[in-house]
Design a protein around this motif. Structure first.
Motif, short mmCIF file in Angstrom:
data_model
loop_
_atom_site.label_atom_id
_atom_site.label_comp_id
_atom_site.label_asym_id
_atom_site.label_seq_id
_atom_site.Cartn_x
_atom_site.Cartn_y
_atom_site.Cartn_z
N ASN A 166 -2.49 55.95 17.20
CA ASN A 166 -3.67 56.63 17.70
C ASN A 166 -3.74 56.39 19.20
N LEU A 167 -3.36 57.39 19.99
CA LEU A 167 -3.23 57.21 21.43
C LEU A 167 -4.08 58.21 22.19
N ASP A 168 -4.50 57.78 23.35
CA ASP A 168 -5.08 58.73 24.30
C ASP A 168 -4.21 58.69 25.55
N ASP A 169 -4.57 59.48 26.55
CA ASP A 169 -3.73 59.59 27.74
C ASP A 169 -3.65 58.31 28.56
N SER A 170 -4.56 57.36 28.32
CA SER A 170 -4.56 56.14 29.13
C SER A 170 -3.99 54.92 28.41
N THR A 171 -3.45 55.10 27.21
CA THR A 171 -2.91 53.96 26.46
C THR A 171 -1.68 53.42 27.16
N LEU A 172 -1.72 52.15 27.52
CA LEU A 172 -0.59 51.49 28.17
C LEU A 172 0.55 51.34 27.17
N ALA A 173 1.75 51.70 27.57
CA ALA A 173 2.90 51.68 26.67
C ALA A 173 3.14 50.31 26.04
N ALA A 174 2.92 49.24 26.79
CA ALA A 174 3.16 47.89 26.28
C ALA A 174 2.24 47.54 25.11
N ARG A 175 1.16 48.28 24.93
CA ARG A 175 0.25 48.01 23.81
C ARG A 175 0.82 48.50 22.49
N VAL A 176 1.76 49.46 22.54
CA VAL A 176 2.26 50.05 21.29
C VAL A 176 3.79 50.05 21.17
N LEU A 177 4.48 49.65 22.24
CA LEU A 177 5.94 49.65 22.22
C LEU A 177 6.48 48.30 22.67
N GLU A 178 7.63 47.91 22.16
CA GLU A 178 8.31 46.68 22.55
C GLU A 178 9.77 46.99 22.85
N ALA A 179 10.34 46.29 23.82
CA ALA A 179 11.76 46.47 24.17
C ALA A 179 12.50 45.18 23.88
N ARG A 180 13.74 45.34 23.39
CA ARG A 180 14.58 44.17 23.11
C ARG A 180 16.05 44.56 23.21
#
Length: 103
Positions: free
Chosen positions: A2-16
């Protein structure tokens, strides 16, 4: 998600980084090349593991991006860049920059 235009990517995605697992034929060719270099007095860089950079959804661990990240130093730099982008960009901007959205 559930995203809006201001959702920071780090809140919903992880990199490894994940060790890349080439096919048996590619793996054999890599080791033959490393052996040939060693016999000629060269380095054994071909035998070093390579990595994939994987970006996953935090809620489901589903991958949204997987790319060849190279060997240790190169992979670490790419991971650092992606993590910085995740911390600075919205989800929409991150997807657009990494070409995960159709324009």
């Amino acid at each position: 998600m559930n995203l809006d235009d201001s959702t920071l990517a780090a809140r919903v995605l992880e990199a490894r980084l994940e060790v890349r697992h080439p096919s048996p034929l590619k793996r054999a060719a890599k080791y033959v090349g490393a052996f040939a270099l060693a016999v000629m007095g060269g380095g054994d860089d071909l035998a070093a593991p390579t990595f994939d950079l994987v970006v996953v959804r935090s809620d489901s661990d589903a991958p949204v991006l997987r790319v060849n990240a190279g060997a240790d130093a190169e992979a670490s730099r790419l991971l650092e860049t992606v993590r910085r982008d995740l911390g600075e960009k919205t989800v929409r901007d991150f997807f657009a920059e990494w070409r995960l959205l159709d324009a």
